[in-house]
Design a protein around this motif. Structure first.
Motif, PDB file in Angstrom:
ATOM      1  N   LYS A 212       0.891  -1.205  -0.206  1.00 19.21           N
ATOM      2  CA  LYS A 212      -0.044   0.021  -0.077  1.00 19.21           C
ATOM      3  C   LYS A 212       1.051   1.284  -0.011  1.00 19.21           C
ATOM      4  O   LYS A 212       0.326   2.299   0.903  1.00 19.21           O
ATOM      5  N   ARG A 213       2.059   1.167  -0.621  1.00 18.95           N
ATOM      6  CA  ARG A 213       3.025   2.485  -0.643  1.00 18.95           C
ATOM      7  C   ARG A 213       3.196   2.755  -2.210  1.00 18.95           C
ATOM      8  O   ARG A 213       3.223   1.841  -3.031  1.00 18.95           O
ATOM      9  N   TRP A 214       3.425   3.967  -2.305  1.00 21.94           N
ATOM     10  CA  TRP A 214       3.818   4.511  -3.699  1.00 21.94           C
ATOM     11  C   TRP A 214       5.400   4.784  -3.626  1.00 21.94           C
ATOM     12  O   TRP A 214       6.068   4.980  -2.827  1.00 21.94           O
ATOM     13  N   LYS A 215       5.896   4.389  -4.852  1.00 24.46           N
ATOM     14  CA  LYS A 215       7.293   4.449  -5.216  1.00 24.46           C
ATOM     15  C   LYS A 215       7.598   5.304  -6.319  1.00 24.46           C
ATOM     16  O   LYS A 215       6.916   5.137  -7.326  1.00 24.46           O
ATOM     17  N   THR A 216       8.243   6.313  -6.396  1.00 22.76           N
ATOM     18  CA  THR A 216       8.781   7.261  -7.409  1.00 22.76           C
ATOM     19  C   THR A 216       9.641   6.785  -8.268  1.00 22.76           C
ATOM     20  O   THR A 216      11.160   6.719  -7.593  1.00 22.76           O
ATOM     21  N   ILE A 217      10.035   6.640  -9.349  1.00 25.92           N
ATOM     22  CA  ILE A 217      11.267   6.375 -10.197  1.00 25.92           C
ATOM     23  C   ILE A 217      11.225   7.482 -11.328  1.00 25.92           C
ATOM     24  O   ILE A 217      10.396   7.986 -12.051  1.00 25.92           O
ATOM     25  N   GLU A 218      12.229   8.320 -11.209  1.00 30.28           N
ATOM     26  CA  GLU A 218      12.692   9.074 -12.254  1.00 30.28           C
ATOM     27  C   GLU A 218      13.222   8.569 -13.544  1.00 30.28           C
ATOM     28  O   GLU A 218      13.648   7.429 -13.731  1.00 30.28           O
ATOM     29  N   CYS A 219      12.777   9.356 -14.659  1.00 25.61           N
ATOM     30  CA  CYS A 219      12.884   8.925 -15.980  1.00 25.61           C
ATOM     31  C   CYS A 219      13.803   9.681 -16.864  1.00 25.61           C
ATOM     32  O   CYS A 219      13.766  10.874 -17.502  1.00 25.61           O
ATOM     33  N   PRO A 220      15.191   9.219 -16.657  1.00 24.37           N
ATOM     34  CA  PRO A 220      16.311   9.969 -17.586  1.00 24.37           C
ATOM     35  C   PRO A 220      16.245  10.027 -19.098  1.00 24.37           C
ATOM     36  O   PRO A 220      16.503  10.743 -19.670  1.00 24.37           O
ATOM     37  N   ASP A 221      15.562   8.742 -19.375  1.00 18.78           N
ATOM     38  CA  ASP A 221      15.362   8.594 -20.772  1.00 18.78           C
ATOM     39  C   ASP A 221      14.290   9.534 -21.427  1.00 18.78           C
ATOM     40  O   ASP A 221      13.238   9.993 -20.950  1.00 18.78           O
ATOM     41  N   PRO A 222      14.637  10.350 -22.670  1.00 15.45           N
ATOM     42  CA  PRO A 222      14.181  11.472 -23.071  1.00 15.45           C
ATOM     43  C   PRO A 222      12.729  10.891 -24.019  1.00 15.45           C
ATOM     44  O   PRO A 222      12.883  11.095 -25.168  1.00 15.45           O
ATOM     45  N   TYR A 223      11.848  10.164 -23.139  1.00 14.33           N
ATOM     46  CA  TYR A 223      10.745   9.877 -24.143  1.00 14.33           C
ATOM     47  C   TYR A 223       9.608  11.075 -24.283  1.00 14.33           C
ATOM     48  O   TYR A 223       9.128  11.721 -23.153  1.00 14.33           O
ATOM     49  N   MET A 224       9.223  11.387 -25.407  1.00 16.68           N
ATOM     50  CA  MET A 224       8.024  12.371 -25.750  1.00 16.68           C
ATOM     51  C   MET A 224       6.974  11.930 -26.429  1.00 16.68           C
ATOM     52  O   MET A 224       7.172  11.063 -27.317  1.00 16.68           O
ATOM     53  N   PHE A 225       5.968  12.541 -26.660  1.00 14.37           N
ATOM     54  CA  PHE A 225       4.756  12.287 -27.446  1.00 14.37           C
ATOM     55  C   PHE A 225       4.289  13.309 -27.937  1.00 14.37           C
ATOM     56  O   PHE A 225       4.039  14.519 -27.469  1.00 14.37           O
ATOM     57  N   PRO A 226       4.052  13.286 -29.216  1.00 14.75           N
ATOM     58  CA  PRO A 226       3.208  14.501 -29.965  1.00 14.75           C
ATOM     59  C   PRO A 226       1.816  14.751 -29.319  1.00 14.75           C
ATOM     60  O   PRO A 226       1.361  13.654 -29.117  1.00 14.75           O
ATOM     61  N   SER A 227       1.654  15.847 -29.387  1.00 16.36           N
ATOM     62  CA  SER A 227       0.144  16.116 -28.606  1.00 16.36           C
ATOM     63  C   SER A 227      -0.785  15.226 -29.214  1.00 16.36           C
ATOM     64  O   SER A 227      -1.652  14.873 -28.434  1.00 16.36           O
ATOM     65  N   ARG A 228      -0.818  15.462 -30.625  1.00 12.69           N
ATOM     66  CA  ARG A 228      -2.223  14.595 -31.171  1.00 12.69           C
ATOM     67  C   ARG A 228      -2.186  13.053 -30.800  1.00 12.69           C
ATOM     68  O   ARG A 228      -3.046  12.519 -30.468  1.00 12.69           O
ATOM     69  N   GLN A 229      -0.692  12.433 -30.644  1.00 11.27           N
ATOM     70  CA  GLN A 229      -0.739  11.295 -30.323  1.00 11.27           C
ATOM     71  C   GLN A 229      -1.179  10.908 -28.728  1.00 11.27           C
ATOM     72  O   GLN A 229      -1.703   9.975 -28.519  1.00 11.27           O
ATOM     73  N   PHE A 230      -0.711  11.800 -28.030  1.00  5.38           N
ATOM     74  CA  PHE A 230      -0.683  11.932 -26.515  1.00  5.38           C
ATOM     75  C   PHE A 230      -2.241  11.980 -26.157  1.00  5.38           C
ATOM     76  O   PHE A 230      -2.682  11.389 -25.138  1.00  5.38           O
ATOM     77  N   ASN A 231      -2.884  13.021 -26.721  1.00  5.68           N
ATOM     78  CA  ASN A 231      -4.429  12.971 -26.377  1.00  5.68           C
ATOM     79  C   ASN A 231      -5.283  11.607 -26.640  1.00  5.68           C
ATOM     80  O   ASN A 231      -6.178  11.481 -25.889  1.00  5.68           O
ATOM     81  N   LYS A 232      -4.644  10.901 -27.688  1.00  9.62           N
ATOM     82  CA  LYS A 232      -5.531   9.446 -27.834  1.00  9.62           C
ATOM     83  C   LYS A 232      -4.764   8.151 -27.176  1.00  9.62           C
ATOM     84  O   LYS A 232      -5.129   7.277 -27.454  1.00  9.62           O
ATOM     85  N   MET A 233      -3.768   8.757 -26.405  1.00 10.29           N
ATOM     86  CA  MET A 233      -3.061   7.742 -25.694  1.00 10.29           C
ATOM     87  C   MET A 233      -3.638   7.050 -24.757  1.00 10.29           C
ATOM     88  O   MET A 233      -4.301   7.396 -23.727  1.00 10.29           O
ATOM     89  N   LEU A 234      -4.181   5.708 -24.775  1.00 14.04           N
ATOM     90  CA  LEU A 234      -4.768   4.808 -23.968  1.00 14.04           C
ATOM     91  C   LEU A 234      -3.851   4.475 -22.730  1.00 14.04           C
ATOM     92  O   LEU A 234      -2.661   4.226 -22.716  1.00 14.04           O
ATOM     93  N   PRO A 235      -4.484   3.521 -21.645  1.00 12.23           N
ATOM     94  CA  PRO A 235      -3.740   2.889 -20.589  1.00 12.23           C
ATOM     95  C   PRO A 235      -2.813   1.939 -21.168  1.00 12.23           C
ATOM     96  O   PRO A 235      -2.993   1.512 -22.216  1.00 12.23           O
ATOM     97  N   GLY A 236      -1.818   1.623 -20.278  1.00 10.05           N
ATOM     98  CA  GLY A 236      -0.891   0.599 -20.792  1.00 10.05           C
ATOM     99  C   GLY A 236      -1.233  -0.815 -20.934  1.00 10.05           C
ATOM    100  O   GLY A 236      -2.144  -1.267 -20.163  1.00 10.05           O
ATOM    101  N   LEU A 237      -0.866  -1.093 -22.190  1.00 13.04           N
ATOM    102  CA  LEU A 237      -1.368  -2.612 -22.491  1.00 13.04           C
ATOM    103  C   LEU A 237      -0.347  -3.447 -22.198  1.00 13.04           C
ATOM    104  O   LEU A 237       0.986  -3.541 -22.146  1.00 13.04           O
TER     105      LEU A 237
END
Length: 410
Positions: A212-237
């Motif tokens: 029942k605890r949250w853990k935070t992981i920093e993301c050094p990898d530069p992953y980006m999403f175009p806004s049009r794609q991001f707005n349609k982005m579904l939950p993780g498969l």
């Protein structure tokens, strides 16, 4: 069961009794738990529950599809349908099961599925309106009715059907960590750049149901999403032990490439999967759109262009050379909404897809052959006995049979 038969049954070794029960569907096992204390204890044993789940997954027993169907001025309906009946039924004969869900007795502002694993569904629910709005994330077993609520900060929002409350900077996923035998909710947080409108992945937060605890992981990898794609982005498969999100862009040594962004549940590590090389020229088009899905036992991705949609499958996971195009759908039979998610592949070659709030069957003949059901947020799942150890249940009340879509009017 007669007393003589019960007496004979009790003389069977417990492992033989368990082997017989393993062949029963979930509903039958739930009924058998009420027969006697011996069966109750046997059928609630964690080892039996895990063996029953593994057998169901291995034999592909009764896979189902859940979908959220809106109603006019009322709470949404959550419905379930058996995949095996889809290809053999006409839309008018399709049997739909309506399922009671957590917080259904409250005024629902919005609801969305955030993933599924081992028969458990992750739901995001907003209740109330205006300043009375409350947001919940629930892990729910629709087969047993048990659910558990995950506490989130007050400002967290999850139901995208409620624009006033939806957190546009976050995306979610849900999966199982076999190393610690626990389920995890994964939240990806983004920082939207005002300069180029490319939301950039900032942090990943992981919630383990057991601790029942949250853990935070920093993301050094530069992953980006175009806004049009991001707005349609579904939950993780969830596939192969990792969550997969619609293709984003990674920058390495001054070069940009589009990849499927992944998060391994066990190792809690970010990865990526390359896209097929052949359609890469189309990826630069402003009119292109991509979405990940599953077809059979393979990861797939759909590419939507101006005049068609191509579905590719990765026959050997992680091997870029194994990408193969399996279906092309003519844009003449597609919709103006740039969205299509593959859900299921049938033995006859038909593919079930979700587009424009509709479930449709597509054939190899480049067309949608029939619209089956109207609704949002489809999620595949298997019926299971997996317990959340919450002792909190939805009153189970299902209605079987033919039911008209909520969009159908008198």
């Amino acid at each position: 069961m007669k007393s003589e038969e019960m007496s004979m049954w009790r003389r069977l070794p417990e492992e033989n009794q368990a082997d017989i029960f393993l062949k029963l569907p979930v509903n039958s096992i739930l009924a058998c738990r009420c027969v006697c204390k011996i069966w109750f204890n046997l059928l609630r044993n964690p080892k039996f529950i895990k063996n029953h789940l593994n057998r169901s997954i291995r034999n592909n027993n009764n896979p189902r599809l859940m979908i959220v169907q809106p109603q006019y001025g009322k709470n949404p309906i959550i419905s379930s349908v058996d995949y095996k009946s889809i290809s053999s039924s006409s839309p008018s004969e399709l049997k739909v099961v309506s399922i009671n869900y957590p917080f259904e007795n409250k005024e629902i502002e919005g609801i969305v599925t955030l993933g599924s694993c081992n028969g458990l569904i992750c739901l995001g629910i907003s209740t109330g309106k205006g300043i009375e709005t409350k947001n919940y994330i629930c892990i729910w077993n629709p087969s047993t009715g048990e659910y558990k609520t995950i506490n989130l900060p007050v400002y967290e929002c999850v139901a995208e059907s409620s624009p006033k409350s939806y957190d546009v900077r976050s995306r979610y996923g849900f999966g199982y960590d076999g190393n610690i035998d626990d389920y995890k909710l994964v939240k990806m947080s983004f920082n939207e750049s005002l300069l180029n409108s490319f939301p950039k992945l900032q942090t990943i937060q992981v919630f383990a149901l057991g601790s029942k605890r949250w853990k935070t992981i920093e993301c050094p990898d530069p992953y980006m999403f175009p806004s049009r794609q991001f707005n349609k982005m579904l939950p993780g498969l969830l596939f192969n032990g990792a969550l997969h999100w619609s293709p984003g862009m990674t920058t390495n040594q001054g070069t940009n490439s589009e990849v499927i962004v992944c998060f391994d549940i066990n190792s809690e590590r970010l990865m990526d999967v390359p896209l097929p090389e052949e359609p890469r020229l189309h990826l630069r088009s402003r009119n292109s759109y991509k979405q990940v899905g599953l077809l059979g036992d393979c990861l797939c991705v759909v590419f939507l262009y101006s005049f068609q949609a191509d579905i590719w499958v990765m026959k050997d996971y992680g091997v870029s050379e194994s990408w193969t195009k399996v279906l092309t759908i003519s844009q003449l039979t597609m919709f103006t909404d740039p969205f299509l998610k593959p859900l299921w592949a049938f033995e006859n070659g038909d593919v079930l897809v979700h587009s424009r709030k509709e479930l449709s069957l597509c054939s190899q003949n480049n067309g949608i052959i029939k619209v089956l059901l109207h609704g949002n947020h489809p999620e595949s799942y298997v019926e299971s006995l997996v317990s959340l150890k919450s002792d909190t249940y939805v009153k189970k009340s299902t209605t079987n049979g033919i039911r008209r879509n909520p969009s159908d009017r008198d």
